[in-house]
Design a protein around this motif. Structure first.
Motif: not given
Length: 271
Positions: A40-41, A16, A23, A43, A19-21
């Motif tokens: 956000v990354g 996760s 952003l 989170w 995938w968030h990275s």
């Protein structure tokens, strides 16, 4: 240190984080640069390790400190930060300031390595191969350009997250009742200050054309300042703006002051 085995939950969280990275640069700005994207990354880790809304908000705010590095290798830093957040959630005596100290200490070296490899080497090679085929009218030019650049990028991006989290977990597990973590934090703080100092010197441009005459000889003030203390004006202005921010002034106010100072200084020929 022995290599830590990741549980199924750890692997799910690292995936996760990967995938968030992507952003990271979604809301890039000149006040905090990649900070919002990094926050956000983080989170997935914050949501996992903190159950209370107040603790989650505190962690998100903590990662809003200025941050900037090569996006392709940011997962190594998010992995280390995630492991440190886990320790912070479990150990109430853990100094949470260390998290940002280590982040700032890592972002400079990762940017140097990542920019040199991805932007300075791999991008040039992939573009050269892609352009040579495109000039011959082959659609494979664009396809190969994307594949040659992004396959290594995605592999590095994913496994940097795995290695970062494992290293962070080993670090947290091996520093109980020791001074190692404090030494790492101090070293990271020194490196971070060096990075911020270098950024200020390279990004803040301020010189004065002011001259004064003694007898028949004209003296350029800037040349003497450079001999006594190079980059003195950018340093003083940066410290002044930092002081205003510490006093609670908004970044937009500081920006307007900067614009006004530039205009007035130019009109009266002192800047």
């Amino acid at each position: 240190m022995n290599k830590q085995k990741m549980s199924a939950e750890d692997k799910k969280m690292v995936n996760s984080l990967f995938w968030h990275s992507f952003l990271l640069e979604a809301c890039y700005n000149y006040e905090r640069q990649q900070a919002l994207g990094f926050s956000v990354g983080m989170w997935p880790a914050i949501k996992r390790f903190y159950s209370k809304k107040e603790d989650q908000a505190e962690a998100l705010k903590r990662h809003m400190a200025i941050f900037n590095t090569t996006p392709h290798m940011v997962t190594l830093i998010t992995g280390v930060a995630a492991a440190m957040e886990r320790e912070a959630s479990q150990n109430k005596e853990f100094d949470k300031d260390i998290i940002n100290n280590v982040k700032v200490g890592l972002m400079g070296p990762m940017a140097g390595i990542g920019d040199s490899f991805f932007w300075g080497t791999l991008r040039i090679i992939s573009a050269g191969i892609g352009l040579s085929l495109a000039r011959q009218g082959s659609a494979l030019g664009a396809v190969l350009f994307l594949l040659i650049f992004n396959i290594p990028h995605l592999i590095v991006r994913y496994y940097c997250g795995v290695m970062g989290y494992q290293f962070g977990a080993e670090l947290m597990g091996g520093t109980q009742n020791s001074e190692i973590l404090k030494m790492i934090s101090k070293g990271a703080s020194i490196v971070g200050l060096m990075v911020i100092g270098a950024m200020s010197a390279s990004m803040v441009a301020m010189k004065t054309p002011f001259t004064f005459t003694i007898g028949e000889t004209a003296f350029e003030l800037q040349s003497y300042l450079d001999q006594i203390f190079p980059m003195l004006l950018p340093l003083l202005y940066t410290l002044g703006m930092f002081g205003l921010l510490k006093k609670g002034y908004k970044s937009t106010t500081v920006l307007l002051i900067t614009i006004a100072a530039g205009l007035i200084g130019s009109l009266i020929h002192i800047l």
